[in-house]
Design an enzyme around this catalytic site. Structure first.
Site, PDB file in Angstrom:
ATOM      1  N   ASP A  69       0.819  -1.092   0.025  1.00  0.00           N
ATOM      2  CA  ASP A  69      -0.280  -0.411   0.523  1.00  0.00           C
ATOM      3  C   ASP A  69       0.819   1.089  -0.175  1.00  0.00           C
ATOM      4  OD1 ASP A  69      -2.343   1.558  -0.161  1.00  0.00           O
ATOM      5  OD2 ASP A  69      -2.490   1.411   1.577  1.00  0.00           O
ATOM      6  N   CYS A 107      -4.408   7.176  -1.401  1.00  0.00           N
ATOM      7  CA  CYS A 107      -5.792   6.182  -2.276  1.00  0.00           C
ATOM      8  C   CYS A 107      -5.514   6.857  -3.621  1.00  0.00           C
ATOM      9  CB  CYS A 107      -6.514   6.673  -1.361  1.00  0.00           C
ATOM     10  SG  CYS A 107      -8.205   6.156  -3.308  1.00  0.00           S
TER      11      CYS A 107
END
Length: 297
Positions: free
Chosen positions: A16, A240
């Protein structure tokens, strides 16, 4: 306040944290970083994602990374998979565990996966079934639990619907994501109070982003609701790609420091972890958001 004596930190930085980096981080650097993380006392590292390289070019070397790292007994090495093809690659790489992902909000799910929430369930059900049949544990990420960049507020009932479906498929743990970092402690308290009436805290984890500097405060609330598993990324890496302005994950070293200062055992050697965090910061040639890195520089 009643806090647990021990928690588990699941390091998601190599996946991530790096997936949105514009400059490709070489395979050798990724491998060296993961090996350094492996020496810090972590018991869980999400090392990559087996998604099509055209989706996430930064992780195009997933198989190479999985094949080159030095695996330490007792550590779970995991990877994200979007579908059956991704699972096949993860199984070929002999990862210990895989994670599936979807959103609690329709708009983000369509943007991220190109399917509706209901259309996503059958795809993931096949992945979970095949992974479990292959002897692998499956974890589930639920994004936009506390807010969506497109739909705004997300009803808790939507979160519970997705959580229930994933658990019934055979997913052992649901990581509840504050994908764009909009949650505040009061909201965190209200959402977890509702969700833990339907699901055990032992089935839940928190995956918090620090866009507004609320990640550690929200972690504290999670602890009061019996949450004992927290995702974080070394240096505070991440963000994100579909959420404008979304900052990185909770910085692992900030989280470790807070918990250990509170007398909550993480099992992690702080100094060794800091060495790993400094290593990737140096290789990326930029300052990372971590407060611990900032004060130690």
């Amino acid at each position: 306040m009643d806090f647990p004596d021990k928690v588990q930190i699941k390091e998601v930085g190599p996946r991530d944290g790096l997936q949105n980096e514009k400059e490709f981080v070489t395979t050798d650097v990724k491998v060296e970083w993961i090996n350094r993380l492996s020496s810090s006392g972590l018991k869980y590292i999400e090392i990559t994602s087996f998604v099509p390289p055209k989706w996430i070019p930064a992780l195009a070397d997933a198989s190479e990374v999985a094949g080159k790292i030095t695996r330490v007994p007792g550590i779970t090495y995991a990877a994200l998979v979007p579908n059956r093809k991704g699972l096949e690659r993860a199984l070929e790489a002999d990862l210990d565990e895989v994670s599936v992902f979807m959103s609690a909000s329709e708009a983000h799910n369509r943007k991220n996966i190109n399917k509706s929430v209901d259309e996503t369930f059958p795809v993931l059900e096949e992945v979970v079934k095949d992974a479990v049949s292959a002897g692998k544990k499956v974890r589930g990420y639920v994004s936009t639990v506390f807010g969506c960049p497109y739909d705004g507020a997300v009803p808790v009932d939507h979160v519970k619907k997705v959580t229930d479906r994933l658990l019934n498929m055979g997913v052992y743990e649901i990581s509840l994501g504050d994908t764009i970092g909009v949650a505040n402690p009061w909201q965190m308290d209200q959402v977890l109070k509702d969700i833990t009436q339907s699901f055990s805290p032992d089935q839940l984890a928190l995956h918090l982003h620090d866009t507004r500097g609320m990640a550690l405060a929200n972690t504290l609330v999670g602890l009061t609701h019996g949450i004992k598993v927290f995702d974080s990324a070394a240096g505070g890496l991440g963000g994100c790609p579909y959420a404008k302005g979304a900052a990185g994950n909770t910085a692992s070293e900030d989280l470790i420091h807070m918990l250990e200062e509170m007398g909550i055992d993480t099992g992690i050697d702080f100094d060794r972890f800091m060495e790993a965090a400094k290593y990737i910061e140096k290789k990326l040639e930029k300052s990372l958001p971590s407060r611990q890195l900032r004060i130690s520089s």
